[in-house]
Design a protein around this motif. Sequence first.
Motif, PDB file in Angstrom:
ATOM      1  N   ASP A 185       0.822  -1.217   0.000  1.00  0.00           N
ATOM      2  CA  ASP A 185       0.000   0.000   0.000  1.00  0.00           C
ATOM      3  C   ASP A 185       0.854   1.263   0.000  1.00  0.00           C
ATOM      4  O   ASP A 185       0.369   2.355   0.282  1.00  0.00           O
ATOM      5  CB  ASP A 185      -0.926   0.006   1.232  1.00  0.00           C
ATOM      6  N   LYS A 186       2.155   1.099  -0.288  1.00  0.00           N
ATOM      7  CA  LYS A 186       3.034   2.270  -0.299  1.00  0.00           C
ATOM      8  C   LYS A 186       3.108   2.851  -1.708  1.00  0.00           C
ATOM      9  O   LYS A 186       3.537   2.179  -2.640  1.00  0.00           O
ATOM     10  CB  LYS A 186       4.429   1.853   0.184  1.00  0.00           C
ATOM     11  N   ARG A 187       2.652   4.074  -1.847  1.00  0.00           N
ATOM     12  CA  ARG A 187       2.607   4.691  -3.190  1.00  0.00           C
ATOM     13  C   ARG A 187       3.480   5.940  -3.249  1.00  0.00           C
ATOM     14  O   ARG A 187       3.637   6.644  -2.251  1.00  0.00           O
ATOM     15  CB  ARG A 187       1.171   5.042  -3.555  1.00  0.00           C
ATOM     16  N   VAL A 188       4.005   6.164  -4.437  1.00  0.00           N
ATOM     17  CA  VAL A 188       4.886   7.312  -4.628  1.00  0.00           C
ATOM     18  C   VAL A 188       4.376   8.100  -5.831  1.00  0.00           C
ATOM     19  O   VAL A 188       4.019   7.509  -6.860  1.00  0.00           O
ATOM     20  CB  VAL A 188       6.341   6.847  -4.890  1.00  0.00           C
ATOM     21  N   VAL A 189       4.330   9.420  -5.685  1.00  0.00           N
ATOM     22  CA  VAL A 189       3.850  10.256  -6.783  1.00  0.00           C
ATOM     23  C   VAL A 189       4.853  10.230  -7.934  1.00  0.00           C
ATOM     24  O   VAL A 189       6.047  10.498  -7.744  1.00  0.00           O
ATOM     25  CB  VAL A 189       3.597  11.707  -6.314  1.00  0.00           C
ATOM     26  N   GLY A 203       9.791  -5.273  -9.576  1.00  0.00           N
ATOM     27  CA  GLY A 203      10.749  -5.364  -8.477  1.00  0.00           C
ATOM     28  C   GLY A 203      10.835  -4.104  -7.636  1.00  0.00           C
ATOM     29  O   GLY A 203      11.301  -4.135  -6.496  1.00  0.00           O
ATOM     30  N   SER A 204      10.382  -2.975  -8.201  1.00  0.00           N
ATOM     31  CA  SER A 204      10.484  -1.725  -7.456  1.00  0.00           C
ATOM     32  C   SER A 204       9.407  -1.651  -6.368  1.00  0.00           C
ATOM     33  O   SER A 204       8.281  -2.089  -6.566  1.00  0.00           O
ATOM     34  CB  SER A 204      10.312  -0.538  -8.416  1.00  0.00           C
ATOM     35  N   PRO A 205       9.772  -1.083  -5.211  1.00  0.00           N
ATOM     36  CA  PRO A 205       8.778  -0.931  -4.142  1.00  0.00           C
ATOM     37  C   PRO A 205       7.879   0.286  -4.380  1.00  0.00           C
ATOM     38  O   PRO A 205       6.911   0.488  -3.650  1.00  0.00           O
ATOM     39  CB  PRO A 205       9.649  -0.701  -2.904  1.00  0.00           C
ATOM     40  N   ASN A 206       8.231   1.090  -5.388  1.00  0.00           N
ATOM     41  CA  ASN A 206       7.505   2.341  -5.593  1.00  0.00           C
ATOM     42  C   ASN A 206       6.287   2.120  -6.483  1.00  0.00           C
ATOM     43  O   ASN A 206       6.398   2.055  -7.702  1.00  0.00           O
ATOM     44  CB  ASN A 206       8.425   3.389  -6.220  1.00  0.00           C
ATOM     45  N   SER A 300      -7.059  -0.943  -1.282  1.00  0.00           N
ATOM     46  CA  SER A 300      -7.475  -1.451   0.025  1.00  0.00           C
ATOM     47  C   SER A 300      -7.846  -0.229   0.842  1.00  0.00           C
ATOM     48  O   SER A 300      -7.874   0.882   0.318  1.00  0.00           O
ATOM     49  CB  SER A 300      -6.327  -2.211   0.697  1.00  0.00           C
ATOM     50  N   SER A 301      -8.097  -0.399   2.126  1.00  0.00           N
ATOM     51  CA  SER A 301      -8.420   0.799   2.907  1.00  0.00           C
ATOM     52  C   SER A 301      -7.166   1.464   3.477  1.00  0.00           C
ATOM     53  O   SER A 301      -7.237   2.414   4.242  1.00  0.00           O
ATOM     54  CB  SER A 301      -9.412   0.468   4.025  1.00  0.00           C
ATOM     55  N   THR A 302      -6.005   0.922   3.087  1.00  0.00           N
ATOM     56  CA  THR A 302      -4.746   1.490   3.575  1.00  0.00           C
ATOM     57  C   THR A 302      -3.977   2.137   2.423  1.00  0.00           C
ATOM     58  O   THR A 302      -3.896   1.566   1.336  1.00  0.00           O
ATOM     59  CB  THR A 302      -3.873   0.379   4.195  1.00  0.00           C
ATOM     60  N   SER A 303      -3.430   3.300   2.671  1.00  0.00           N
ATOM     61  CA  SER A 303      -2.550   3.889   1.675  1.00  0.00           C
ATOM     62  C   SER A 303      -1.513   4.751   2.375  1.00  0.00           C
ATOM     63  O   SER A 303      -1.837   5.568   3.240  1.00  0.00           O
ATOM     64  CB  SER A 303      -3.344   4.720   0.660  1.00  0.00           C
ATOM     65  N   ILE A 304      -0.253   4.519   2.000  1.00  0.00           N
ATOM     66  CA  ILE A 304       0.849   5.317   2.540  1.00  0.00           C
ATOM     67  C   ILE A 304       1.446   6.020   1.338  1.00  0.00           C
ATOM     68  O   ILE A 304       2.024   5.378   0.464  1.00  0.00           O
ATOM     69  CB  ILE A 304       1.894   4.426   3.243  1.00  0.00           C
TER      70      ILE A 304
END
Length: 663
Positions: A185-189, A203-206, A300-304
Amino acid sequence: MASNGNGNVTPKGNAVSAGRNGLPKITTQKSRQNAVCHDDISAPVKVQNIDELHSLQRKKSAPTTPLDGVQGAFANMSEEDRHRQQLQSISASLASLTRETGPKLVRGDPARRPETPRVSHAPEHHFAPTFTASDSSLKFTHVLYNLSPAELYEQAIQYEKGSFITSSGALATLSGAKTGRSPKDKRVVRDDVTEDELWWGKGSPNIEMDEQTFLVNRERAVDYLNSLEKVFVNDQFLNWDPENRIKVRIVSARAYHSLFMHNMCIRPTAEELENFGTPDFTIYNAGQFPCNRYTHYMTSSTSIDLNLGRREMVILGTQYAGEMKKGLFGVMHYLMPKRQILSLHSGCNMGKDGDVALFFGLSGTGKTTLSTDHNRYLIGDDEHCWSDKGVSNIEGGCYAKCIDLSREKEPDIWNAIKFGTVLENVVFDEHTREVDYLDKSVTENTRAAYPIEYIPNAKIPCVGPHPKNVILLACDAFGVLPPVSKLNLAQTMYHFISGYTALVAGTEEGVKEPRATFSACFGAAFIMLHPTKYAAMLATKMEKHGATGWLVNTGWSGGSYGSGSRMKLAYTRKIIDAIHSGQLLNANYKKTEVFGLEIPTEVEGVPSEILDPVNTWSDKNAYKETLLKLGGLFKSNFEVFLDHKIGKDGKLTEEILAAGPNF
Ligand SMILES: Nc1ncnc2c1ncn2[C@@H]1O[C@H](COP(=O)(O)OP(=O)(O)OP(=O)(O)O)[C@@H](O)[C@H]1O
Ligand SMILES: O=C([O-])CC(=O)C(=O)O
Ligand SMILES: [Ca+2]
Ligand SMILES: [Mn+2]
């Protein structure tokens, strides 16, 4: 005993006279007659009522800086003006981007009678009720700014269910439904700048999101926070290297979150706080409030959500405090390499002679356990920077796993769990408040967050010279990696890029098979650039400063999970001691099959037969089979890196590719 003629005198000396109902009247004022000669030592009463008595109990925190000696912007500012500036800055942080009125903030606890409400609006907007004014613009939000641990304890215990003081004085809390991080749930602009700069794709976490969606979530978080009666604000620092210090502001709704960050970030002195100014980065933690699934990208209901351009992070739908800690770590993984500084998911300590060791490893492999060493100075347990000047800790605290914690095996961590420490998701006796560290009822990931100075031999400031040893930790639940191997530079890079560990899913019924995890740079969840960028920097620095690489298996010996057992911590400590002392550098070595690792034939204090894992397996065929299986997993993981160059040196790249398992 004295008598005053019209009544009796109590042994205490209070004057007593007969009242209308026949009972003697007690007066607290002394009568003149009996003031002369008795043993009454009670001090005169100074107050007229209970409120006055309570007001005596608390005194204002001493003005933190002697105002005459101060330089800079705040030199001639009254305390009131300073508070107004701070509120204005916080108001700017909390301002809605879509409404014309900023939040109305008041300093202090709403439960306390306000001093004089100091109202502050977002600087560019002045509050003027109009037809469009909403209810939210009419209410006040109280700001609890950089509260002390004692104040935060009181807030937590009074208002947050699941908060208790344990028998050792720690604050036990529950993090809610989530008891670990949510990397999916980790998102990057992704914007014009980050498009080119960051690592995207397989493979990237972004996980990407657009600016507009970020603003939707930001507004959701800000509205939620402003709707509360009070919010907590922490202004703190990251990175003990003074030239590369980052100012962070954390806005949150729970005392738990505020105390966690108080412990984990670097705590400003009162003077530094007065001159804090505008933060470099802001976290909006609205973790109690979910994100909206109708919003684009939300799964999901989670977002970072991380927005590097705006220098902001928004947390929705998870109260796990580690998201803030590791979210900021991600930011450092972006900012520091821009300055040619390497950010590291590692522990770090230093010997009496100034020899520094780094401990890399994925979660649960021993960074905190092994960097906390009674014979060495602790620089930090989890996040560091390596610059041209040496190493510096990013944080001001430690975050230790405490499942199965024992006083005997990890005395320094045990003793750090005292007043001020946040203890997450542990189970304790209802009456004695003794914690049962073996109990996994809430989660296996129980944690203690404490300020680094709770470890007696912490090195403050948390900086040190260039590392001499780089120790890669793997908890190999397959039980085939040797307890210790000496690595050449290419091998160090190979294992650093692979980032291997294998843990057993302890909580899932029936799962007996170890699961291999490969996480580039031992922290793929936190890196922002391609792994080879960090690897190239590490190679250059290790070569330049002559650091030696080591691979240490803190996992299984004598068989895989199920038949073997975890390496004794006492043996691992002996191995680490031998690395620090230099003894292992000059030991006799032999080479293993498949992985081609150099293993010592002897280490002081460790039974020699365990040094080569094949000796510890009774079924030699099973050993060979498992070894080949793990070798295969390494190979297929490394495939994605095969056509990447590491640094400018083509030769090193070739060597790294050849440094993996060979069979
Ligand atoms: N031989 C061993 N070496 C190291 N740790 C061991 C060993 N045997 C058992 N352990 C346990 O393994 C755990 C290691 O966890 P630790 O907190 O050090 O992880 P970490 O690498 O710091 O992870 P994170 O990044 O999640 O904080 C501890 O609970 C420790 O007691
Ligand atoms: O971030 C966390 O929750 C704990 C930690 O240190 C890690 O997972 O590396
Ligand atoms: Ca740790
Ligand atoms: Mn960690």
